[in-house]
Design an enzyme around this catalytic site. Structure first.
Site, PDB file in Angstrom:
ATOM      1  N   GLU A  85       0.818  -1.224   0.000  1.00 25.61           N
ATOM      2  CA  GLU A  85       0.000   0.000   0.000  1.00 25.61           C
ATOM      3  C   GLU A  85       0.848   1.268   0.000  1.00 25.61           C
ATOM      4  O   GLU A  85       0.736   2.106   0.883  1.00 25.61           O
ATOM      5  CB  GLU A  85      -0.941   0.002   1.215  1.00 25.61           C
ATOM      6  CG  GLU A  85      -2.047  -1.018   1.126  1.00 25.61           C
ATOM      7  CD  GLU A  85      -3.210  -0.597   0.237  1.00 25.61           C
ATOM      8  OE1 GLU A  85      -3.084   0.435  -0.463  1.00 25.61           O
ATOM      9  OE2 GLU A  85      -4.229  -1.305   0.227  1.00 25.61           O
ATOM     10  N   GLU A 128      -4.059 -10.612  -0.042  1.00 27.69           N
ATOM     11  CA  GLU A 128      -4.864 -10.506   1.183  1.00 27.69           C
ATOM     12  C   GLU A 128      -6.301 -10.852   0.817  1.00 27.69           C
ATOM     13  O   GLU A 128      -6.831 -10.364  -0.181  1.00 27.69           O
ATOM     14  CB  GLU A 128      -4.824  -9.084   1.772  1.00 27.69           C
ATOM     15  CG  GLU A 128      -3.476  -8.692   2.310  1.00 27.69           C
ATOM     16  CD  GLU A 128      -3.414  -7.250   2.841  1.00 27.69           C
ATOM     17  OE1 GLU A 128      -4.462  -6.704   3.246  1.00 27.69           O
ATOM     18  OE2 GLU A 128      -2.309  -6.691   2.840  1.00 27.69           O
TER      19      GLU A 128
HETATM   20  C1  IPT Z   1      -5.040  -3.758   3.785  1.00 27.06           C
HETATM   21  C2  IPT Z   1      -3.632  -3.620   4.276  1.00 27.06           C
HETATM   22  O1  IPT Z   1      -2.713  -4.046   3.336  1.00 27.06           O
HETATM   23  C3  IPT Z   1      -3.383  -4.353   5.551  1.00 27.06           C
HETATM   24  O2  IPT Z   1      -2.191  -3.883   6.110  1.00 27.06           O
HETATM   25  C4  IPT Z   1      -4.516  -4.193   6.496  1.00 27.06           C
HETATM   26  O3  IPT Z   1      -4.658  -2.838   6.798  1.00 27.06           O
HETATM   27  C5  IPT Z   1      -5.740  -4.670   5.855  1.00 27.06           C
HETATM   28  O4  IPT Z   1      -6.017  -3.972   4.705  1.00 27.06           O
HETATM   29  C6  IPT Z   1      -6.951  -4.505   6.736  1.00 27.06           C
HETATM   30  O5  IPT Z   1      -6.832  -5.069   7.974  1.00 27.06           O
HETATM   31  S1  IPT Z   1      -5.440  -2.237   2.989  1.00 27.06           S
HETATM   32  C7  IPT Z   1      -7.176  -2.148   2.817  1.00 27.06           C
HETATM   33  C8  IPT Z   1      -7.613  -0.713   2.878  1.00 27.06           C
HETATM   34  C9  IPT Z   1      -7.644  -2.758   1.564  1.00 27.06           C
END
Ligand code: IPT
Length: 957
Positions: free
Chosen positions: A415, A485
């Site tokens: 990010e 993720e």
């Molecule tokens: C995404 C991030 O990469 C991770 O660090 C964490 O924040 C996660 O989301 C949520 O828990 S970013 C998200 C705005 C798609």
């Protein structure tokens, strides 16, 4: 006139990574060079600003006797000095790069040490810091060694000439905020301190400097090729392979390859004139082959997790046992991959991944997410002034970790938007290491990367990508896809991961995903249980968004991990139809099934009546075979009968003992006879009571008062559940966020209007309308009670009235039992909780638990603990049979109290046990940072009918 105060603290706001340190190199432990750990108690002084104190403390002879002490490794904010801050992506300081606030907590650390007697007098020495957040200045014996930034990266200083046998004074000034903080905006606690090891390393003359082990595997020939490049020439030996070559020399021999499933490591030694360094060599070749990530010629499927380093007391200062516990827990839950979100982990963690077998995406310590607040203006990754710092970070990761066979992809960071700096990092990494692929999720067109990666894409989009219908530039269309993720494991959930897994297994282009995330970052707190954002009085924070892991903060697996284990099991056992056969499918990428022992068992009404081993051929990866089950037992007492087939470890492994369960499946053999009650009793009104069979009702309200000797209170329709984090969704979600809508409609404050109490014929009928104030929506609910004299049947009919555009949170009844009710026995899904889209691991059987055991301790209290597919349950002298099966939960507080609680310690047991007997539950999804439940898991407001049969029993009280 502009007056800028110039002090010796300028390095803090310097975009350059620092000065005085040595070039990065591989992390290794020497066989024979001395080393001295400087971990332990250090003297500590906290200042509110970077320049509050001069640097006199670094001078030998300074008296720090009055200072406090902290543990190194550690974070001072977790040791009683200052407080942690949690933000997701917001910078907790004004965004004006590279400037940082004047209020910049600064920790002076002091340690006096003697060299051991045996410390060699020749050669040099290096002082190594494995991790300091976020910026440090270092002095040894009064000499200023330099400064550095890059919190989760190693930094070394040459110190040989400064050492003395006794009374060495090591002084480290650590600033919480620095220019580097702009590059470290990961979603986690801000935790300043020297949080990884500090070590003094003797460097013998002629010793090893940096080296790069190249160990590839030719899967066609079954041969490994080894070449060790070393800054200092020497020899490489691998006794088990008969290898003895010079550094820089190629040698090819037959080997067993390294994979995450079969992590064969060969012990070797790199010997230079002055030193021997042990090598652990894993032969494997990572490549992009026909648009797939292949290892040793075969595509792999990531069944991964995102792992932040976390310990509930020590923050990111992890001890070796905790690191090992993480890897063991992953292996035992069928996880085969880890993304080191969002920074290189402690190097010992990667040793464990090599040894026990996990694919690793090693991610650089880089995130600039907070710039999204200003449309990415001034993003450091698109500003050439920062590029040296970015390249330094890339190099520190790659050089440190390059000799780990487990690392298969390098990730530029997380990010950080897009920009030239990222391109420069990718180019540098590609040039330095051609044996691995490069990952970065925000590179949407895959300009710099070798994998198309996304986060939280919904099932439908993933399917489109799988089919290759997602468009995009040609380069991207030719690349494999991963979800770096998905399955946001915040609170109850994640839901829908089985549906993702189906897509991953269907489409070759999709090479799996990494659940977000491994562990809740709750901080142990006497008053609150586990603290989260806002509990330390932060002026900006993101609450419990920091508790979104598959493990609770104390590393107890949450139901999400149990579900994930089942969903990603490496063997699939499928029903092959009526004649008692199963298909066994090997889903490993490399291993055959010889490590597993299979067994079958047969249950009648949930009780195992027969069992035995099941012979399964040692199928190769991807193969399947049909295996016949034995004849079912002849006497099945007319009950519900099912097969259970299991696969477990046949022998002890390095990560779990023999019989450790790996995979299972159940198949119905005969179905359950419905719980019939022939209505023979008639309702009898006496004074203010109506009796019907074993039951007594309030004549005026129609409320159930007792069944036999068991007193019942508050039985009524219930549609409310304490919204889960996934029900609440995230602010940026465009889909409806039902947790909010439910509350807006008032489903948590339903009123029950009594329309009629009708004793008549063989039934007592109670008519109600259940609706919240201020709106026209409602549910007509009719309770129809009948009895055969000993058992009491309730049929509930529900008809929605008005235009319901939202699903219901739950639909069922709730009732209160006296607090003496404690142990629950049930026949249904268990042992853990389940919801419509988190039900894969729910195993049908007979279970028993106390009311306390039924609770799932989500750090922020919310709906939890439902058991699925319950045929019957017994509690407090009451037996409940469902028609159809139902969802069961029991707690010593109401759903309203659960809803109001902020921390687990807010929940105090009352003197009633509240049961929920649900006909339906709405799905869970993962909308706290992803898609909500798929439509098929919606609990739509529609006419419904369901029944329960109550009887008094002697069972557990
Ligand atoms: C995404 C991030 O990469 C991770 O660090 C964490 O924040 C996660 O989301 C949520 O828990 S970013 C998200 C705005 C798609």
């Amino acid at each position: 006139m502009s007056l800028r105060i110039r002090t010796t603290t300028d390095y803090i706001e310097d975009v350059a990574p620092g000065s005085g340190f040595l070039p990065p190199r591989a992390w290794y432990a020497s066989s024979d060079a001395a080393s001295l750990s400087l971990n332990g108690r250090w003297r500590f002084r906290l200042s509110a600003t970077a320049d509050a104190e001069d640097d006199a403390f670094a001078e030998p002879g300074f008296d720090a006797g009055a200072w406090a002490e902290v543990a190194v490794p550690g974070h001072w904010v977790l040791q009683g000095h200052g407080a942690p801050i949690y933000t997701n992506h917001l910078y907790p300081f004004p965004v004006d790069p590279p400037r940082v606030p004047t209020e910049n907590p600064t920790g002076d650390h002091l340690r006096v040490f003697d060299l051991p007697e045996s410390w060699p007098s020749d050669g040099g020495a290096v002082l190594r810091f494995d991790g300091v957040e976020s910026c440090a200045r270092v002095w040894l014996n009064g000499t200023d060694l330099g400064t550095f930034q890059g919190s989760r990266l190693p930094h070394e200083f040459a110190v040989g000439q400064l050492l003395q046998p006794t009374g060495n004074v090591l002084a480290v000034r650590v600033h919480q905020w620095s220019a580097g903080s702009y590059l470290e905006d990961q979603d986690q606690w801000w935790l300043p301190g020297i949080f990884r090891d500090v070590t003094l390393l003797h460097r013998p003359a002629g010793g090893v400097l940096d080296f790069f082990v190249h160990a590839s595997y030719d899967h066609v020939r079954g041969e490994g090729t080894l070449k060790v490049d070393s800054d200092v020439p020497g020899r490489v030996t691998v006794p088990a392979l008969g290898i003895e070559v010079a550094t820089g020399e190629l040698v090819t021999v037959p080997v067993e390859p390294w994979t995450a499933e079969t992590p064969t490591l060969y012990d070797g030694v790199l010997t230079t004139e002055g030193e021997r360094v042990p090598l652990r060599i894993g032969f494997r070749t990572v490549a992009l082959t026909d648009g797939r990530i292949t290892v040793n010629g075969r595509p792999i499927l990531f069944k991964g997790v995102n792992r932040h380093e976390w310990h509930p007391e020590n923050g990111r200062a992890l001890d070796p046992e905790t690191m090992r516990a993480d890897v063991l827990l992953m292996k035992r839950h069928n996880i085969n991959a880890v993304r080191t979100s969002h920074y290189p982990p402690h190097p010992a963690f990667l040793d464990l991944c090599d040894e026990l077998g996990l694919w690793v995406i090693d991610e650089c310590d880089l995130e600039t997410h907070g710039f999204i607040e200003q449309a990415w203006r001034d993003n450091p990754v698109d500003d050439d002034r920062w590029t040296p710092a970015l390249l330094d970070r890339a190099a520190r990761m790659v050089e440190r970790d390059k000799n780990h066979p487990s690392v298969v992809l390098w990730s530029l960071g997380n990010e950080a938007g897009t920009g030239r700096g990222l391109t420069a990092m990718a180019e540098w990494i590609h040039g330095r290491d051609t044996s691995r692929l490069v990952h970065y999720e925000r590179d949407i067109n895959c300009r710099d990367t070798d994998v198309y990666s996304r986060m939280y894409a919904c099932h439908e989009e993933v399917e489109r990508i799988g089919r290759g219908l997602d468009g995009g530039p040609l380069r991207r269309r030719r690349l494999p896809f991963i979800l770096c993720e998905y399955g946001h494991a915040m609170g109850n959930g994640p839901g829908g991961i089985a549906d993702y897994q189906r897509l991953f297994e269907t489409y070759d282009r999709i090479q799996g995903g990494f659940v977000w995330e491994w562990i809740d970052h709750g901080i142990r707190d006497e008053r609150l249980g586990f603290a989260y954002g806002g509990d330390f009085g932060e002026e900006l924070h993101d609450g419990n968004f920091v508790c979104d892991g598959l493990l609770f903060p104390d590393r107890t697996p949450s139901p999400g991990l149990v579900e994930y284990k089942k969903v990603i099991e490496p063997v699939r056992i499928e029903d092959e139809g009526a004649d008692g056969a199963v298909r066994i499918r090997n889903l490993y990428d490399f291993a055959d099934l010889s490590a597993l022992a299979f067994s079958w068992s047969c249950q009648v009404d949930g009780e195992t009546v027969e069992s035995g081993p099941l012979a399964v051929p040692a199928l190769s990866p991807g193969e399947s075979a049909v295996v016949k089950l034995p004849q079912p037992p002849p006497d099945r007492r007319g009950g519900e009968t099912q097969w259970t087939v299991r696969a477990a470890l046949a022998a002890d492994t390095a990560w779990a003992p023999r019989e450790h369960p790996v995979a299972w499946a159940q198949f119905p053999l005969s179905t359950r006879p419905p719980a019939r009650v022939t209505p023979t009793a008639t309702p009898v009104s006496v004074d203010d009571r109506i009796s019907l069979g074993p039951a007594s009702f309030d004549a005026r309200t129609g409320a159930l008062r007792s069944v036999g000797q068991v007193e019942v209170t508050g039985l009524r329709l219930d549609v409310w559940r304490a919204p889960t984090d996934n029900d609440m969704g995230a602010p940026w979600q465009s889909d409806p966020r039902y947790g909010l809508l439910w509350r807006k409609l008032g489903l948590h404050r339903m009123r029950h209007r009594l329309d009629a109490v009708e004793p008549g014929g063989d039934a007592l009928t109670v008519r109600t309308r259940v609706a919240p104030a201020a709106g026209e929506l409602g549910l007509a609910a009719i309770y129809r009670w009948t009895s055969d004299g000993t058992r009491l049947k309730l049929r509930v009919s529900v008809a929605p009235e008005g235009d319901w555009t939202v699903p219901l949170p739950r639909l069922g009844i709730r009732l209160g039992l006296p607090g003496t009710a404690d142990r629950v026995r049930w026949f249904g899904g268990g042992p853990g909780e389940a919801y419509p889209d988190t039900k894969s691991a729910s195993l049908l059987g007979r279970w028993s638990a106390t009311v306390e055991d039924l609770q799932t301790p989500y750090v922020r209290p919310q709906e939890n603990g439902a058991r699925a597919d319950v045929r019957w349950a017994e509690i407090g002298g009451l037996r409940i049979d469902g028609d159809p099966e139902f969802w069961f939960s029991a707690r010593r507080w109401t759903n309203e109290q659960l809803d109001a609680a902020r921390h687990l310690t807010d929940l105090t047991p009352g003197d009633t046990v509240w049961l929920n007997l649900d006909h339906g539950q709405h799905g869970i999804g993962s909308q706290s940072c992803g898609p909500g439940p798929l439509p098929r898991y919606f609990l739509r407001a529609e006419p419904r009918e369901f029944s329960f049969v109550f009887s008094a029993v002697d069972g557990p009280k």
